[in-house]
Design a protein around this motif. Structure first.
Motif, mmCIF file in Angstrom:
data_model
loop_
_atom_site.group_PDB
_atom_site.id
_atom_site.type_symbol
_atom_site.label_atom_id
_atom_site.label_comp_id
_atom_site.label_asym_id
_atom_site.label_seq_id
_atom_site.Cartn_x
_atom_site.Cartn_y
_atom_site.Cartn_z
ATOM 1 N N UNK A 1 8.999 -2.247 -4.893
ATOM 2 C CA UNK A 1 8.306 -2.295 -3.608
ATOM 3 C C UNK A 1 7.307 -3.457 -3.606
ATOM 4 N N UNK B 1 6.212 18.097 0.585
ATOM 5 C CA UNK B 1 6.200 16.998 1.554
ATOM 6 C C UNK B 1 5.331 15.859 1.015
ATOM 7 N N UNK B 2 5.582 14.640 1.486
ATOM 8 C CA UNK B 2 4.780 13.494 1.082
ATOM 9 C C UNK B 2 3.345 13.644 1.568
ATOM 10 N N UNK B 3 2.404 13.327 0.703
ATOM 11 C CA UNK B 3 0.991 13.453 1.065
ATOM 12 C C UNK B 3 0.173 12.552 0.146
ATOM 13 N N UNK B 4 -1.111 12.424 0.425
ATOM 14 C CA UNK B 4 -1.974 11.670 -0.482
ATOM 15 C C UNK B 4 -2.895 12.612 -1.256
ATOM 16 N N UNK C 1 -1.457 18.104 4.871
ATOM 17 C CA UNK C 1 -2.194 18.540 6.067
ATOM 18 C C UNK C 1 -1.550 19.740 6.744
ATOM 19 N N UNK D 1 7.568 1.349 -8.061
ATOM 20 C CA UNK D 1 6.411 0.595 -7.556
ATOM 21 C C UNK D 1 6.662 -0.911 -7.690
ATOM 22 N N UNK E 1 0.589 8.008 -3.130
ATOM 23 C CA UNK E 1 1.533 8.941 -2.505
ATOM 24 C C UNK E 1 2.025 9.947 -3.546
ATOM 25 N N UNK F 1 0.818 -1.213 0.000
ATOM 26 C CA UNK F 1 0.000 0.000 0.000
ATOM 27 C C UNK F 1 0.852 1.264 0.000
ATOM 28 N N UNK F 2 2.136 1.078 0.240
ATOM 29 C CA UNK F 2 3.020 2.215 0.502
ATOM 30 C C UNK F 2 3.058 3.225 -0.637
ATOM 31 N N UNK F 3 3.207 2.718 -1.845
ATOM 32 C CA UNK F 3 3.376 3.637 -2.974
ATOM 33 C C UNK F 3 2.041 4.093 -3.555
ATOM 34 N N UNK F 4 0.958 3.496 -3.060
ATOM 35 C CA UNK F 4 -0.363 3.851 -3.581
ATOM 36 C C UNK F 4 -0.726 5.263 -3.151
ATOM 37 N N UNK G 1 -0.799 5.562 5.221
ATOM 38 C CA UNK G 1 -0.193 4.305 4.783
ATOM 39 C C UNK G 1 1.311 4.279 5.077
ATOM 40 N N UNK G 2 1.943 5.442 5.112
ATOM 41 C CA UNK G 2 3.368 5.490 5.476
ATOM 42 C C UNK G 2 3.507 5.190 6.965
ATOM 43 N N UNK H 1 -0.265 13.392 12.422
ATOM 44 C CA UNK H 1 -1.085 13.720 11.261
ATOM 45 C C UNK H 1 -0.228 14.420 10.210
ATOM 46 N N UNK H 2 1.076 14.458 10.466
ATOM 47 C CA UNK H 2 1.953 15.150 9.524
ATOM 48 C C UNK H 2 2.549 14.201 8.489
ATOM 49 N N UNK H 3 2.019 12.981 8.451
ATOM 50 C CA UNK H 3 2.527 12.010 7.485
ATOM 51 C C UNK H 3 1.361 11.124 7.032
ATOM 52 N N UNK H 4 1.268 10.795 5.738
ATOM 53 C CA UNK H 4 0.132 9.995 5.257
ATOM 54 C C UNK H 4 -0.017 8.678 6.027
ATOM 55 N N UNK I 1 3.058 1.466 7.577
ATOM 56 C CA UNK I 1 4.223 0.669 7.181
ATOM 57 C C UNK I 1 5.339 0.817 8.216
ATOM 58 N N UNK J 1 10.018 4.272 -0.413
ATOM 59 C CA UNK J 1 9.261 5.309 -1.114
ATOM 60 C C UNK J 1 10.031 5.851 -2.319
#
Lengths: 199, 199
Positions: free
Chosen positions: B41, A63-66, A71, B38, A55, A50-53, B7-8, B2-5, B11, B34
């Motif tokens: 991973x 910054x990394x987010x979905x 946020x 894909x 992202x 699910x990690x790369x989904x 699914x990350x 809440x500062x990181x998605x 994991x 990351x």
């Protein structure tokens, strides 16, 4: 290696590809998983899949987010006049955990390093300068590692940002909390002495 | 966090459950993934999901296999009169890599340890004694770790096996290859001196 089932072999090989994990550690991890329930092992496997989904990088701070905007950038409680510049999202996470900073970030996704062939164009410096030119930012904090590359990157950024009338600061350097003077390197001690503050 | 998605986060949590992997290492591993494609991973994730599929223990030696009888027990080229007793499949793998031993194995899946509540019944000792009683085995090699528990397990097994007229041996103890006399502990030195052989 015909003395071990193929799927175990394969998992060991895969773990060996991770940084800091040698063949012995990989074996240990895989045999640990073999002792766990199928559900527990599945949970780890699924979480990796699910990690790369979904992202992506935040349109504003990278910054990394979905979502399009992360946020932190979306938050109403953040001070939008301050931007803290970090090398990667791991550094952002470390600062967030310290729970002291309440402004926004900018993630460079690397650092200028001619030796590794990484120039300013490989980083998100163009996006940073665009943010700076847009106005509304009063201070930029350079939270880069105190290395040669960190210094070079800091110098490069400040050359572009300073003329825009934005205050540039950097994190304090000195003896780390819980650190021991006796074991501190002389560069750290020199910086700590230079940066001494009134008690 | 809440500062990181999510699914990350998930994991990272999952990696933290692995032995010897703390939160910092877990973060590093996940951020390494990351940055990978894909496909790469997915390969790791799939290999973990496949791990528990179809894995069982060999009917004869209790080693991990995907069939009723493992490849080692099935092999025609193995000396079936010798059985090497190991604590787990990892030890079997280590011996196989040394490429010296050509007999069969017996995997105990643990070691007698009253402190941890592990008695002979938790191990595959009953199966071992059954194998011994069936006949055809001339020598059993105790390849157990030189610890208190290893000694106790060795003593327990030999009590049952010796009356069956099977020769019992154990691995030699001494200075490891590449080891340094200066840094060897005194127990190892004592054993090495006791077990000295003619040059």
């Amino acid at each position: 290696m015909d003395f071990i089932p193929k799927n175990i072999q394969k998992a060991i090989e895969q773990f060996t590809k991770l940084p800091g994990i040698g063949p012995k550690t990989a074996e240990r991890l895989v045999f640990h998983l073999l002792k766990k329930s199928e559900a527990e092992v599945a949970e780890l496997g699924e979480s990796i899949l699910a990690l790369k989904k979904a992202i992506r990088y935040c349109n504003i701070c990278q910054h990394l987010t979905t979502e399009e905007i992360c946020d932190i950038c979306k938050s109403e409680r953040r001070n939008k006049a301050t931007v803290c510049i970090v090398e990667d999202s791991l550094d952002l996470m470390a600062l967030e955990k310290a729970n002291e900073y309440k402004g926004l970030y900018h993630v460079l996704h690397g650092i200028i390093s001619p030796v590794d062939g990484i120039g300013p164009d490989e980083l998100t410096i163009a996006e940073l300068i665009k943010r700076a030119k847009k106005g509304g930012i009063k201070e930029m904090i350079l939270a880069l590692n105190p290395s040669m590359e960190g210094e070079a990157t800091a110098a490069y950024i400040s050359r572009y940002v300073k003329p825009l009338n934005i205050k540039i600061t950097r994190l304090a350097r000195g003896i780390p909390i819980g650190g021991n003077l006796e074991y501190a390197d002389s560069q750290t001690l020199k910086r700590a002495m230079e940066g001494r503050v009134e008690y």
